[in-house]
Design a protein around this motif. Structure first.
Motif, short mmCIF file in Angstrom:
data_model
loop_
_atom_site.label_atom_id
_atom_site.label_comp_id
_atom_site.label_asym_id
_atom_site.label_seq_id
_atom_site.Cartn_x
_atom_site.Cartn_y
_atom_site.Cartn_z
N GLN A 5 0.82 -1.29 -0.14
CA GLN A 5 0.03 -0.09 0.03
C GLN A 5 0.89 1.29 -0.01
N ASN A 6 0.29 2.30 -0.57
CA ASN A 6 1.11 3.51 -0.47
C ASN A 6 1.57 3.86 0.93
N SER A 7 0.86 3.68 1.90
CA SER A 7 1.29 4.03 3.28
C SER A 7 2.69 3.12 3.82
N GLU A 8 2.69 1.95 3.10
CA GLU A 8 3.77 1.20 3.51
C GLU A 8 5.14 1.38 2.74
N LEU A 9 4.86 2.38 1.76
CA LEU A 9 6.04 2.76 0.85
C LEU A 9 7.27 3.64 1.54
N ASN A 10 6.86 4.38 2.69
CA ASN A 10 7.89 5.29 3.39
C ASN A 10 8.40 6.26 2.42
N ARG A 11 7.60 6.90 1.67
CA ARG A 11 7.93 8.13 0.85
C ARG A 11 8.16 9.27 1.55
N ILE A 12 9.10 10.04 1.57
CA ILE A 12 9.25 11.49 2.23
C ILE A 12 8.32 12.36 1.50
N ASN A 13 8.06 13.52 2.41
CA ASN A 13 7.14 14.42 1.93
C ASN A 13 7.71 15.55 1.10
N ILE A 14 7.21 16.60 0.38
CA ILE A 14 7.93 17.63 -0.20
C ILE A 14 9.00 18.23 0.45
N ASP A 15 8.47 18.70 1.80
CA ASP A 15 9.40 19.39 2.77
C ASP A 15 10.67 18.75 2.91
N ASP A 16 10.73 17.39 3.06
CA ASP A 16 11.68 16.67 3.47
C ASP A 16 12.73 16.48 2.25
N PHE A 17 11.61 16.32 1.10
CA PHE A 17 12.45 16.00 -0.30
C PHE A 17 13.36 17.46 -0.63
N LYS A 18 12.72 18.63 -0.14
CA LYS A 18 13.41 19.78 -0.54
C LYS A 18 14.92 20.11 0.68
#
Length: 175
Positions: A5-18
Motif C-alpha cells: 500500500q502507498n502508506s507502506e512505501l515510506n516516501r518522504i514528503n515535499i518538505d523533506d525532499f527539499k
C-alpha cells in the motif's frame, strides 16, 4: 506475495525532499516538445533526488495540466529553471564548473556503461528534442557525449525512457 500500500512505501514528503541531499545531477531539456515527456522527466527526477531540471527553448514550463498528468506532483518537489536558449543554460552551468554530458550518438560518444562519474563533481545531463536530438551547438559545448547501447532496428529511444535509463545508471554509480 502482495502489493504494498502507498502508506507502506515510506516516501518522504515535499518538505523533506527539499531538505534532502540531492544527487549531483542537473537535467537539461533541450527543446522538448511533448508535455507528457516533460512531466515524465520531472517524475523520474523526483525518484532519484535530482538537484534541478533546466527547461530550455520551446520546452514548456509548469504549471500545465498536460505536464501534471505525467509528473503527478513532481513539479512541486523538483526545482526547475527556464532558459530562453539551451546554450545560455550550458554557459551558466560551465561557469559553475558543472560537467556537461549530452546524451547523443556522435562520432566520439562513449557507451553509458563506460561512463564513470566522480562523486565530487556535479553533472548536467542534456536530453534533446524528440525529432532532432541535441542541437549541434550544444554538442560542441559538451564535455562528453554518451549513448545508450541499442540492439534492435530503431536508432533512438523516447526521451523520457532515455532519461530514466541514464538517471538510474548515474544514480547507482554515484550512490
Amino acid at each position: 506475495m502482495r502489493k504494498l500500500q502507498n502508506s507502506e512505501l515510506n516516501r518522504i514528503n515535499i518538505d523533506d525532499f527539499k531538505k534532502a541531499t540531492k544527487t549531483p545531477i542537473i537535467v537539461v531539456l533541450d527543446n522538448i516538445r511533448s508535455l507528457n515527456n516533460i512531466g515524465s522527466v520531472f517524475r523520474t527526477a523526483d525518484a532519484f533526488l535530482i538537484q534541478k531540471i533546466c527547461l530550455c527553448g520551446i520546452t514548456c514550463t509548469p504549471p500545465h495540466r498536460d505536464i501534471h498528468k505525467t509528473a503527478l506532483g513532481a513539479t512541486d518537489s523538483v526545482d526547475w529553471e527556464y532558459f530562453e536558449t539551451t546554450s545560455d543554460c550550458i554557459e551558466k552551468l560551465k561557469e559553475d564548473k558543472v560537467t556537461i554530458i549530452s546524451i547523443e550518438q556522435t562520432d566520439n560518444s562513449i557507451s553509458l556503461e563506460e561512463l564513470i562519474p566522480q562523486k565530487n563533481q556535479i553533472y548536467a545531463v542534456v536530453f534533446g528534442n524528440e525529432v532532432y536530438g541535441i542541437g549541434d551547438e550544444i554538442i560542441q559545448q559538451s564535455d562528453i557525449c554518451v549513448e545508450i547501447a541499442q540492439y534492435g532496428t530503431k536508432h533512438s529511444l523516447n526521451i523520457s525512457v532515455c532519461c530514466g535509463i541514464v538517471l538510474y545508471e548515474m544514480f547507482k554509480k554515484l550512490s
